[in-house]
Design a protein around this motif. Structure first.
Motif, PDB file in Angstrom:
ATOM      1  N   ARG A 183      39.357  36.224  36.330  1.00 12.41           N
ATOM      2  CA  ARG A 183      38.343  37.000  35.632  1.00 12.41           C
ATOM      3  C   ARG A 183      36.972  36.342  35.770  1.00 12.41           C
ATOM      4  O   ARG A 183      36.819  35.141  35.635  1.00 12.41           O
ATOM      5  CB  ARG A 183      38.701  37.139  34.152  1.00 12.41           C
TER       6      ARG A 183
ATOM      7  N   ARG B 222      43.346  39.529  28.292  1.00 15.33           N
ATOM      8  CA  ARG B 222      42.374  39.863  29.342  1.00 15.33           C
ATOM      9  C   ARG B 222      41.517  38.649  29.698  1.00 15.33           C
ATOM     10  O   ARG B 222      41.244  38.392  30.866  1.00 15.33           O
ATOM     11  CB  ARG B 222      41.480  41.025  28.890  1.00 15.33           C
TER      12      ARG B 222
ATOM     13  N   ASP C 169      42.976  35.855  32.059  1.00 16.00           N
ATOM     14  CA  ASP C 169      43.200  36.148  33.473  1.00 16.00           C
ATOM     15  C   ASP C 169      42.436  35.131  34.308  1.00 16.00           C
ATOM     16  O   ASP C 169      41.213  35.008  34.208  1.00 16.00           O
ATOM     17  CB  ASP C 169      42.714  37.568  33.786  1.00 16.00           C
TER      18      ASP C 169
END
Length: 364
Positions: free
Chosen positions: A210, A204, A207
């Motif tokens: 992000r 995550r 990314d």
């Protein structure tokens, strides 16, 4: 790109018209000058002038027009020769790009539209090259990630399966031994769960698009709250704590949960890797527009080549990849990514028998 070519074509047409106009002016001025030089300023000029004067007007006109045309063509070719050669080089360069020559560049000459076109093509070539390199790096990273995950998942899964198989086959001598097998399987299962959670967190964080939801915080106060929990643990393990009062006013924009996760990884590493009886120190200072945090712990000598890899995923200082002390191998990679998402940097260095992690974050 099509718009650029349209603008370039229009401007090049203007240049060609200009060259043609200059050539026309030259061909209008040069013939009379040449006629005067040939027929009036050289020996025998009078005889040649008389010979020309007896020619019909049509023949004289044809001679003049022929000379004009020859001069026009020569002047235009001379003026346009460099441009045409440069256009040929650009055409060859474009064909190489189309054929896979990504990353190549062409020499930019002058400051005209052709130079602008070449600069744009060079930029496009380099951008495409960077994109391809990133794709290759991402593909390599995926391969390494799969290999690392496969290795780290296989070990606890094999152990859990082995213990469960022993319990299923009743291959234990006593209830106490069966309980030991069960507890070992549970411990390995918990480690497996933690590894999967860290892996998901890492993917995550990696990314590219992000962005963190940040709020203003007092970094010194956050550190004190964390150290209230860690100091008793350090002392329980016989470590000396050098934890001065954190200064106030070190305000930063942070995502508190993420930043706390990064600090937990560093404080946890200090607990695992500090030499028995060694020291753990935490110092926070404000240096102009930067908040600098240094977390240090007494440690055996770490070679520089290993420090260069310490933030890579699945990298452990223990070559045996011991789960007891080596963890998942993702902790420091997650820490670095969190710090980067906060607009900061982190580096590791070793001196005075201590391992130092230095974090710099932009101050508010």
């Amino acid at each position: 790109m099509n718009k650029l070519f349209s603008i370039f074509t229009r401007r090049l047409s203007v240049q060609i018209i200009g060259m043609a106009g200059l050539s026309f002016v030259c061909c209008m001025l040069l013939p009379p000058l040449l006629f005067h030089i040939i027929f009036f300023w050289t020996p025998g000029a009078e005889a040649r002038a008389e010979a020309i004067s007896v020619l019909p007007d049509a023949i004289q006109l044809i001679l003049i027009l022929g000379l004009n045309a020859a001069i026009f063509i020569l002047m235009f070719r001379w003026l346009f020769r460099k441009k045409s050669r440069y256009l040929g080089e650009i055409d060859a360069f474009a064909k190489r790009l189309a054929g896979g020559g990504i990353g190549e560049v062409i020499e930019v000459r002058g400051r005209d539209e052709l130079a602008d076109l070449c600069s744009t093509m060079n930029d496009m070539s380099q951008r495409l090259s960077a994109m391809l390199e990133k794709e290759r790096a991402d593909e390599q990273a995926k391969t390494e990630l799969i290999q690392g995950v496969s290795h780290d998942l296989r070990t606890p899964l094999t152990v859990v399966k082995g213990y469960l198989q022993l319990l299923s086959d009743h291959q234990y001598q006593s209830e106490a031994e069966a309980q030991h097998f069960l507890q070992a399987a549970v411990a390995k299962s918990e480690h497996l769960e933690n590894l999967i959670e860290e892996l998901l967190e890492y993917t995550r964080l990696m990314d590219d698009g992000r962005a963190l939801d940040t709020v203003p915080i007092d970094f010194g106060r956050m550190l004190e709250q964390l150290l209230v929990d860690y100091q008793p643990i350090y002392e329980q393990h016989g470590l000396v704590c050098d934890l001065p009062a954190m200064p106030r006013g070190c305000r930063i924009a942070a995502a508190p949960e993420k930043l706390e996760r990064a600090l937990d990884n560093l404080f946890g590493n200090a607990l695992k890797y500090t030499t028995p009886g060694g020291t753990v120190s935490v110092h926070l200072v404000r240096a102009r527009e930067v908040i600098r945090l240094v977390i240090s712990n007494t440690s055996p000598k770490i070679p520089d080549e290993e420090l260069g890899h310490i933030f890579e995923r699945f990298y452990r200082l223990e070559k045996s990849r011991s789960q007891k002390t080596g963890g998942s191998g993702l902790g420091l990679a997650i820490t670095r990514r969190i710090i980067e998402l906060h607009g900061g940097s982190i580096e590791a260095c070793y001196y005075d028998h201590m391992l130092h992690f230095q974090i710099e974050l932009p101050a508010m």
